[in-house]
Design an enzyme around this catalytic site. Structure first.
Site, PDB file in Angstrom:
ATOM      1  N   ASP A 152      42.989  30.695  44.224  1.00  0.00           N
ATOM      2  CA  ASP A 152      42.732  32.103  44.555  1.00  0.00           C
ATOM      3  C   ASP A 152      41.505  32.225  45.476  1.00  0.00           C
ATOM      4  OD1 ASP A 152      43.364  34.801  44.231  1.00  0.00           O
ATOM      5  OD2 ASP A 152      42.011  35.056  42.515  1.00  0.00           O
ATOM      6  N   HIS A 153      41.553  33.116  46.434  1.00  0.00           N
ATOM      7  CA  HIS A 153      40.426  33.406  47.343  1.00  0.00           C
ATOM      8  C   HIS A 153      39.770  32.164  47.946  1.00  0.00           C
ATOM      9  CE1 HIS A 153      40.412  37.716  46.607  1.00  0.00           C
ATOM     10  NE2 HIS A 153      40.635  37.442  45.341  1.00  0.00           N
TER      11      HIS A 153
ATOM     12  N   HIS B  66      38.620  44.520  42.174  1.00  0.00           N
ATOM     13  CA  HIS B  66      38.365  43.481  41.168  1.00  0.00           C
ATOM     14  C   HIS B  66      37.422  44.037  40.099  1.00  0.00           C
ATOM     15  CE1 HIS B  66      39.249  40.594  44.649  1.00  0.00           C
ATOM     16  NE2 HIS B  66      40.159  40.310  43.744  1.00  0.00           N
ATOM     17  N   GLY B  67      37.462  43.460  38.924  1.00  0.00           N
ATOM     18  CA  GLY B  67      36.568  43.898  37.844  1.00  0.00           C
ATOM     19  C   GLY B  67      37.098  45.176  37.211  1.00  0.00           C
TER      20      GLY B  67
ATOM     21  N   HIS C  86      45.864  42.543  43.960  1.00  0.00           N
ATOM     22  CA  HIS C  86      44.690  42.008  43.254  1.00  0.00           C
ATOM     23  C   HIS C  86      44.092  43.145  42.429  1.00  0.00           C
ATOM     24  CE1 HIS C  86      43.822  38.012  45.250  1.00  0.00           C
ATOM     25  NE2 HIS C  86      44.914  38.426  45.842  1.00  0.00           N
ATOM     26  N   GLY C  87      43.163  42.787  41.531  1.00  0.00           N
ATOM     27  CA  GLY C  87      42.474  43.837  40.772  1.00  0.00           C
ATOM     28  C   GLY C  87      43.381  44.521  39.761  1.00  0.00           C
TER      29      GLY C  87
ATOM     30  N   SER D 263      43.374  44.441  36.478  1.00  0.00           N
ATOM     31  CA  SER D 263      42.806  44.898  35.198  1.00  0.00           C
ATOM     32  C   SER D 263      42.457  46.380  35.249  1.00  0.00           C
ATOM     33  CB  SER D 263      41.534  44.102  34.871  1.00  0.00           C
ATOM     34  OG  SER D 263      41.848  42.736  34.778  1.00  0.00           O
TER      35      SER D 263
ATOM     36  N   ASN E  17      47.506  40.046  40.189  1.00  0.00           N
ATOM     37  CA  ASN E  17      46.403  39.250  39.642  1.00  0.00           C
ATOM     38  C   ASN E  17      45.690  40.018  38.534  1.00  0.00           C
ATOM     39  OD1 ASN E  17      47.095  37.720  41.873  1.00  0.00           O
ATOM     40  ND2 ASN E  17      44.984  37.388  42.526  1.00  0.00           N
TER      41      ASN E  17
ATOM     42  N   THR F  43      40.080  39.941  34.626  1.00  0.00           N
ATOM     43  CA  THR F  43      39.050  40.585  33.799  1.00  0.00           C
ATOM     44  C   THR F  43      39.611  41.048  32.444  1.00  0.00           C
ATOM     45  OG1 THR F  43      37.979  41.309  35.837  1.00  0.00           O
ATOM     46  CG2 THR F  43      37.270  42.387  33.824  1.00  0.00           C
TER      47      THR F  43
HETATM   48  P1  13P Z   1      40.765  41.759  37.964  1.00  0.00           P
HETATM   49  O1  13P Z   1      39.286  41.548  38.061  1.00  0.00           O
HETATM   50  O2  13P Z   1      41.116  43.213  38.056  1.00  0.00           O
HETATM   51  O3  13P Z   1      41.363  41.136  36.772  1.00  0.00           O
HETATM   52  O4  13P Z   1      41.413  41.084  39.255  1.00  0.00           O
HETATM   53  C1  13P Z   1      41.513  39.713  39.357  1.00  0.00           C
HETATM   54  C2  13P Z   1      41.902  39.301  40.726  1.00  0.00           C
HETATM   55  O5  13P Z   1      42.413  40.070  41.509  1.00  0.00           O
HETATM   56  C3  13P Z   1      41.632  37.911  41.096  1.00  0.00           C
HETATM   57  O6  13P Z   1      41.884  37.645  42.422  1.00  0.00           O
END
Ligand code: 13P
Length: 222
Positions: free
Chosen positions: A17-18, A113-114, A141-142, A144, A163, A166
């Site tokens: 990832d990334h 993210h987060g 992504h993001g 959560s 993805n 978190t």
């Molecule tokens: P979260 O922080 O929302 O879980 O996202 C994770 C993510 O996108 C990792 O690339």
């Protein structure tokens, strides 16, 4: 992870990832990752396209797939930065997909993210527009903090990989905190098992929302 994936009875993608540099991505391909992400979203569009093309060429030699990102997902993976969301432009996404030949494209539609401050405000209209013009699988992504209803709407409009990290970390923390509030752990193995179960339960919960349970064909263990 690569060794565990080889032993699994279902197909498992081991994804980097990334990835930020060609060198790091090459290192993971050498180890045997089956999929890599090159994140050039902080570069101007032309530079992101050029660098992504290099990664696509490299990954081809290993038979691995490539994900790239355009626009900018907000927040940050470890909560140390509050990166602002930069919505993906539909025209740029179309050009990017056509010129780079990536296998999957991560887009920014208000996702971060987060943990979100309040409810996430996803631009599903932008997702619909991008999905009409871009034919490759789209990545969110993001994950959560996004509701089951929004996840399903995103899937309806072309999101094919989501993805979530978190929410899994948080489930592990709350499970361990809850268990230890009845008294501290006295042995490591119980703690270890609780960590694994909490991560497992959160992944399972999300797989149920995404409709991705029981889709893989079982293989005999090699
Ligand atoms: P979260 O922080 O929302 O879980 O996202 C994770 C993510 O996108 C990792 O690339």
């Amino acid at each position: 992870m690569v060794a565990a994936a080889k032993e699994a009875r279902v197909p498992v993608a081991v994804h980097f990832d990334h990835g930020m540099t060609l060198e790091k991505i090459k290192e993971t391909l050498e180890i045997g990752f089956s999929s890599v992400m090159y994140d050039g979203s902080h570069h101007p569009l032309d530079e992101n396209i050029e660098k992504t093309k290099e990664v696509v060429e490299l990954a081809k030699q290993y038979g691995a797939t490539v994900e790239a990102e355009i626009g900018r997902v907000g927040g940050s993976e470890d909560g140390t930065e509050d990166i602002e969301v930069l919505l993906t432009s539909t025209e740029e996404a179309k050009r990017f997909a056509e010129e780079t030949n990536v296998d999957a494209l991560a887009i920014a539609i208000g996702n971060a993210h987060g943990m979100y401050n309040g409810d996430p405000n996803l631009r599903l209209d932008r997702l619909e527009e991008i999905n009409e013009k871009v034919s490759i699988p789209l990545v969110l992504h993001g994950g959560s903090g996004i509701s089951a209803e929004d996840f399903q709407k995103c899937i309806q409009h072309g999101i094919r990989k989501i993805n979530v990290a978190t929410a899994t970390f948080n489930n592990v923390i709350s499970t361990v905190n809850k268990a230890s509030s009845n008294g501290p752990y006295s042995d490591y193995f119980t703690l270890h098992q609780d960590v694994i179960t909490a991560a497992y339960e959160n992944v399972k919960h999300h797989m149920q929302i995404f409709g991705s349970c029981n889709k893989a064909e079982l293989e005999a263990v090699r």
